[in-house]
Motif scaffolding. Structure first.
Motif, PDB file in Angstrom:
ATOM      1  N   THR A 130       0.838  -1.204   0.000  1.00 31.13           N
ATOM      2  CA  THR A 130       0.000   0.000   0.000  1.00 31.13           C
ATOM      3  C   THR A 130       0.866   1.244   0.000  1.00 31.13           C
ATOM      4  N   LEU A 131       1.900   1.244   0.820  1.00 36.39           N
ATOM      5  CA  LEU A 131       2.807   2.388   0.875  1.00 36.39           C
ATOM      6  C   LEU A 131       3.491   2.603  -0.475  1.00 36.39           C
ATOM      7  N   LYS A 132       3.938   1.508  -1.090  1.00 35.89           N
ATOM      8  CA  LYS A 132       4.591   1.631  -2.398  1.00 35.89           C
ATOM      9  C   LYS A 132       3.614   2.183  -3.440  1.00 35.89           C
ATOM     10  N   ASN A 133       2.366   1.673  -3.428  1.00 37.23           N
ATOM     11  CA  ASN A 133       1.371   2.173  -4.379  1.00 37.23           C
ATOM     12  C   ASN A 133       1.088   3.652  -4.165  1.00 37.23           C
ATOM     13  N   LEU A 134       0.978   4.064  -2.901  1.00 39.42           N
ATOM     14  CA  LEU A 134       0.752   5.481  -2.610  1.00 39.42           C
ATOM     15  C   LEU A 134       1.952   6.327  -3.027  1.00 39.42           C
ATOM     16  N   GLN A 135       3.147   5.807  -2.798  1.00 35.24           N
ATOM     17  CA  GLN A 135       4.353   6.537  -3.192  1.00 35.24           C
ATOM     18  C   GLN A 135       4.415   6.682  -4.713  1.00 35.24           C
ATOM     19  N   ASP A 136       4.068   5.605  -5.437  1.00 41.77           N
ATOM     20  CA  ASP A 136       4.045   5.671  -6.900  1.00 41.77           C
ATOM     21  C   ASP A 136       3.024   6.704  -7.377  1.00 41.77           C
ATOM     22  N   LYS A 137       1.859   6.716  -6.729  1.00 48.85           N
ATOM     23  CA  LYS A 137       0.821   7.672  -7.097  1.00 48.85           C
ATOM     24  C   LYS A 137       1.293   9.095  -6.815  1.00 48.85           C
ATOM     25  N   LEU A 138       1.942   9.284  -5.669  1.00 52.76           N
ATOM     26  CA  LEU A 138       2.477  10.599  -5.326  1.00 52.76           C
ATOM     27  C   LEU A 138       3.502  11.049  -6.363  1.00 52.76           C
ATOM     28  N   ASP A 139       4.416  10.148  -6.734  1.00 51.66           N
ATOM     29  CA  ASP A 139       5.426  10.477  -7.741  1.00 51.66           C
ATOM     30  C   ASP A 139       4.772  10.863  -9.062  1.00 51.66           C
ATOM     31  N   SER A 140       3.734  10.119  -9.440  1.00 51.24           N
ATOM     32  CA  SER A 140       3.021  10.406 -10.680  1.00 51.24           C
ATOM     33  C   SER A 140       2.373  11.784 -10.627  1.00 51.24           C
ATOM     34  N   HIS A 141       1.734  12.094  -9.501  1.00 55.20           N
ATOM     35  CA  HIS A 141       1.088  13.399  -9.375  1.00 55.20           C
ATOM     36  C   HIS A 141       2.108  14.529  -9.352  1.00 55.20           C
ATOM     37  N   LYS A 142       3.248  14.284  -8.753  1.00 54.03           N
ATOM     38  CA  LYS A 142       4.292  15.312  -8.749  1.00 54.03           C
ATOM     39  C   LYS A 142       4.782  15.576 -10.177  1.00 54.03           C
ATOM     40  N   ARG A 143       4.938  14.492 -10.959  1.00 54.15           N
ATOM     41  CA  ARG A 143       5.357  14.672 -12.366  1.00 54.15           C
ATOM     42  C   ARG A 143       4.310  15.474 -13.137  1.00 54.15           C
ATOM     43  N   ILE A 144       3.041  15.155 -12.909  1.00 55.74           N
ATOM     44  CA  ILE A 144       1.962  15.883 -13.591  1.00 55.74           C
ATOM     45  C   ILE A 144       1.968  17.347 -13.174  1.00 55.74           C
ATOM     46  N   GLN A 145       2.222  17.592 -11.889  1.00 59.07           N
ATOM     47  CA  GLN A 145       2.263  18.962 -11.392  1.00 59.07           C
ATOM     48  C   GLN A 145       3.402  19.745 -12.059  1.00 59.07           C
ATOM     49  N   ILE A 146       4.559  19.112 -12.194  1.00 63.03           N
ATOM     50  CA  ILE A 146       5.710  19.766 -12.838  1.00 63.03           C
ATOM     51  C   ILE A 146       5.398  20.053 -14.309  1.00 63.03           C
ATOM     52  N   ILE A 147       4.792  19.078 -14.989  1.00 63.48           N
ATOM     53  CA  ILE A 147       4.434  19.261 -16.403  1.00 63.48           C
ATOM     54  C   ILE A 147       3.419  20.390 -16.543  1.00 63.48           C
ATOM     55  N   SER A 148       2.437  20.422 -15.634  1.00 64.31           N
ATOM     56  CA  SER A 148       1.412  21.468 -15.681  1.00 64.31           C
ATOM     57  C   SER A 148       2.028  22.848 -15.469  1.00 64.31           C
ATOM     58  N   ALA A 149       2.957  22.950 -14.532  1.00 69.69           N
ATOM     59  CA  ALA A 149       3.622  24.236 -14.296  1.00 69.69           C
ATOM     60  C   ALA A 149       4.384  24.669 -15.547  1.00 69.69           C
ATOM     61  N   GLY A 150       5.026  23.718 -16.213  1.00 63.96           N
ATOM     62  CA  GLY A 150       5.734  24.028 -17.459  1.00 63.96           C
ATOM     63  C   GLY A 150       4.781  24.480 -18.547  1.00 63.96           C
ATOM     64  N   MET A 151       3.591  23.857 -18.585  1.00 64.31           N
ATOM     65  CA  MET A 151       2.605  24.248 -19.591  1.00 64.31           C
ATOM     66  C   MET A 151       2.115  25.673 -19.345  1.00 64.31           C
ATOM     67  N   ILE A 152       1.917  26.027 -18.075  1.00 62.88           N
ATOM     68  CA  ILE A 152       1.499  27.399 -17.761  1.00 62.88           C
ATOM     69  C   ILE A 152       2.561  28.388 -18.224  1.00 62.88           C
ATOM     70  N   LYS A 153       3.808  28.064 -17.940  1.00 70.43           N
ATOM     71  CA  LYS A 153       4.902  28.952 -18.357  1.00 70.43           C
ATOM     72  C   LYS A 153       4.918  29.080 -19.881  1.00 70.43           C
ATOM     73  N   TYR A 154       4.739  27.960 -20.572  1.00 62.79           N
ATOM     74  CA  TYR A 154       4.726  27.963 -22.039  1.00 62.79           C
ATOM     75  C   TYR A 154       3.543  28.789 -22.561  1.00 62.79           C
ATOM     76  N   ILE A 155       2.360  28.608 -21.956  1.00 69.60           N
ATOM     77  CA  ILE A 155       1.172  29.356 -22.391  1.00 69.60           C
ATOM     78  C   ILE A 155       1.393  30.855 -22.200  1.00 69.60           C
ATOM     79  N   LYS A 156       1.995  31.231 -21.061  1.00 75.47           N
ATOM     80  CA  LYS A 156       2.273  32.650 -20.825  1.00 75.47           C
ATOM     81  C   LYS A 156       3.230  33.212 -21.864  1.00 75.47           C
ATOM     82  N   SER A 157       4.307  32.466 -22.140  1.00 76.46           N
ATOM     83  CA  SER A 157       5.280  32.963 -23.120  1.00 76.46           C
ATOM     84  C   SER A 157       4.659  33.009 -24.516  1.00 76.46           C
ATOM     85  N   GLN A 158       3.797  32.029 -24.790  1.00 81.48           N
ATOM     86  CA  GLN A 158       3.105  32.005 -26.081  1.00 81.48           C
ATOM     87  C   GLN A 158       2.185  33.228 -26.189  1.00 81.48           C
TER      88      GLN A 158
END
Length: 175
Positions: free
Chosen positions: A78-106
């Protein structure tokens, strides 16, 4: 060697054994489940109804150790699954922040191009210039607002998963 889950399950509460005891008829129960059954006054096996001796049932340490190991494995999984989910959400959060930066520059680049093109046009096109810039700004704000909402949702989920991991970590450290 892996035991089937039904071999690790109390026939009274249907959960994995906690503090299992062994009766002379070879049936095992959680100590608390057996006590509840015997509190009715009948000192017999809840499965086969064989009379039990007046002394308390002995602990089944081997079964207890196996059940604790299974629970520990489940918590680790359970801990490993939660950690994997957390890692996945962190990656999505980083990608989303990059998209916002890209949209602003665009949006900034689009505004620059619109302004340079409209400077070359006639004065009659002044209204069209204002409308286009306003539309670009509105689209930028809508996209940024949408991405900010997504980031807020992800942040809340990351916080929830982090809290769950802390709780499980605490439980694992207590064991």
């Amino acid at each position: 060697m892996s035991l089937p889950e039904e071999d690790l399950t109390c026939p009274v509460c249907y959960d994995i054994f906690t503090d299992p005891v062994l009766l002379s008829c070879s049936h095992s129960f959680c100590r608390s489940c057996l006590k509840r059954c015997w509190d009715t006054g009948l000192r017999e096996c809840p499965v086969c109804r064989k009379r039990a001796p007046k002394s308390s049932a002995p602990s089944n340490l081997a079964l207890k150790n196996v059940c604790e190991a299974v629970l520990q494995d489940e918590l680790s999984l359970t801990l490993k699954n939660l950690q994997d989910k957390l890692d996945s959400h962190k990656r999505i959060q980083i990608i989303s922040a990059g998209m916002i930066k890209y949209i602003k520059s665009q949006a900034v680049e689009t505004q620059r191009l619109i302004k340079s093109q409209f400077k070359q046009l006639h004065q009659v096109l002044d209204q069209e210039e204002s409308a286009s810039i306003a539309a670009v700004k509105k689209e930028e704000e809508e996209k940024i607002a949408g991405m900010k909402d997504k980031i807020k949702e992800l942040s809340a989920e990351v916080l929830s998963i982090t809290d769950a991991i802390s709780v499980i970590d605490g439980q694992l450290q207590e064991d």
